[in-house]
Scaffold this active site. Sequence first.
Site, PDB file in Angstrom:
ATOM      1  N   ASP A   6       0.813  -1.201   0.000  1.00 35.29           N
ATOM      2  CA  ASP A   6       0.000   0.000   0.000  1.00 35.29           C
ATOM      3  C   ASP A   6       0.856   1.264   0.000  1.00 35.29           C
ATOM      4  O   ASP A   6       2.068   1.220   0.237  1.00 35.29           O
ATOM      5  CB  ASP A   6      -0.909   0.013   1.234  1.00 35.29           C
ATOM      6  CG  ASP A   6      -2.118  -0.901   1.088  1.00 35.29           C
ATOM      7  OD1 ASP A   6      -2.352  -1.393  -0.028  1.00 35.29           O
ATOM      8  OD2 ASP A   6      -2.822  -1.106   2.093  1.00 35.29           O
ATOM      9  N   LYS A  39      -3.771   3.147  -2.483  1.00 38.82           N
ATOM     10  CA  LYS A  39      -5.053   3.830  -2.651  1.00 38.82           C
ATOM     11  C   LYS A  39      -5.038   5.039  -1.737  1.00 38.82           C
ATOM     12  O   LYS A  39      -4.925   4.913  -0.518  1.00 38.82           O
ATOM     13  CB  LYS A  39      -6.218   2.913  -2.296  1.00 38.82           C
ATOM     14  CG  LYS A  39      -6.285   1.653  -3.139  1.00 38.82           C
ATOM     15  CD  LYS A  39      -7.468   0.782  -2.772  1.00 38.82           C
ATOM     16  CE  LYS A  39      -8.770   1.383  -3.242  1.00 38.82           C
ATOM     17  NZ  LYS A  39      -8.877   1.458  -4.713  1.00 38.82           N
ATOM     18  N   MET A  62      -9.434   8.556   7.982  1.00 34.96           N
ATOM     19  CA  MET A  62      -9.783   9.123   6.670  1.00 34.96           C
ATOM     20  C   MET A  62     -10.890  10.165   6.775  1.00 34.96           C
ATOM     21  O   MET A  62     -11.821  10.197   5.976  1.00 34.96           O
ATOM     22  CB  MET A  62     -10.191   7.996   5.711  1.00 34.96           C
ATOM     23  CG  MET A  62      -9.094   6.983   5.469  1.00 34.96           C
ATOM     24  SD  MET A  62      -9.634   5.494   4.564  1.00 34.96           S
ATOM     25  CE  MET A  62     -10.578   4.639   5.838  1.00 34.96           C
TER      26      MET A  62
END
Length: 268
Positions: free
Chosen positions: A52, A74, A189
């Site tokens: 990642d 991502k 997030m």
Amino acid sequence: MTDHAKPEVPAFDWPEFPAGLVWLVGAGPGDPGLLSLLGLHALRQADVVIHDALVNPQILEWRKQGAQAEYAGKRGGRPSADQRDISARLVELAKAGKRVLRLKGGDPFVFGRGGEEVQTLLDADVPVRVTPGVSAGIGGLAYAGIPVTHRLTNQVVTFLTGHDLKNDTTPSIDWQAIARGSPVLVMYMALRHIDRIAARLIEAGRAKEEPVAVVTNATLPNMKVLETTLATCAADVVETGLTAPAIICVGKVVSLRAMTDWLGSSEG
């Protein structure tokens, strides 16, 4: 980095990493030292490492000589690999007889889509092993000197994500229930939508002066910690220029940082 400088895996009856298996490993929130010994063992055996965006590059240097590293990051709001393509690549490599390490930031099963990848792999009859990692919502806050629980402040903590599949502010979340029922909120997030999230929490009855901490680049040398309040956090984030990756904590435990900031971490 030369091979002799890599950390060695101590003698132990470690699980095998056979060809054709996909091993999901949580790399932790950033500090390479938070990688588990099982994760290091897998890293030293893998033929291919699919990693990642938030995996510390130093950890990738610990892979065995000749092992391939593929980026599958991502990041919200940026061009990113499609999750279906990532899962399909894992299946493809495993079917080709590779030892595949899926290295994910934090913990694979905490807002990390690890569950989706395991589903795809098992549906394709690909054997899987999972090794948890230190989640940023716990480890990242610990480096910032914020305990997510303390017997003087809370017996409940809630972990939530700041956006849904469409990058909206998770309309499925019952903000009224969370505001009433959880004294401490840890949000992943959520930086992009912090203004709307804070407004919803205040509307649901949380105090405007409730302490908030925004921790960016948690556990890394460039970590920043912003202590603010629910009413002012959105404006303070803009003023300080803090950017993702960030973990946000709401609740009285943030105030404990004055006594528990063991690292002396930097203010945003």
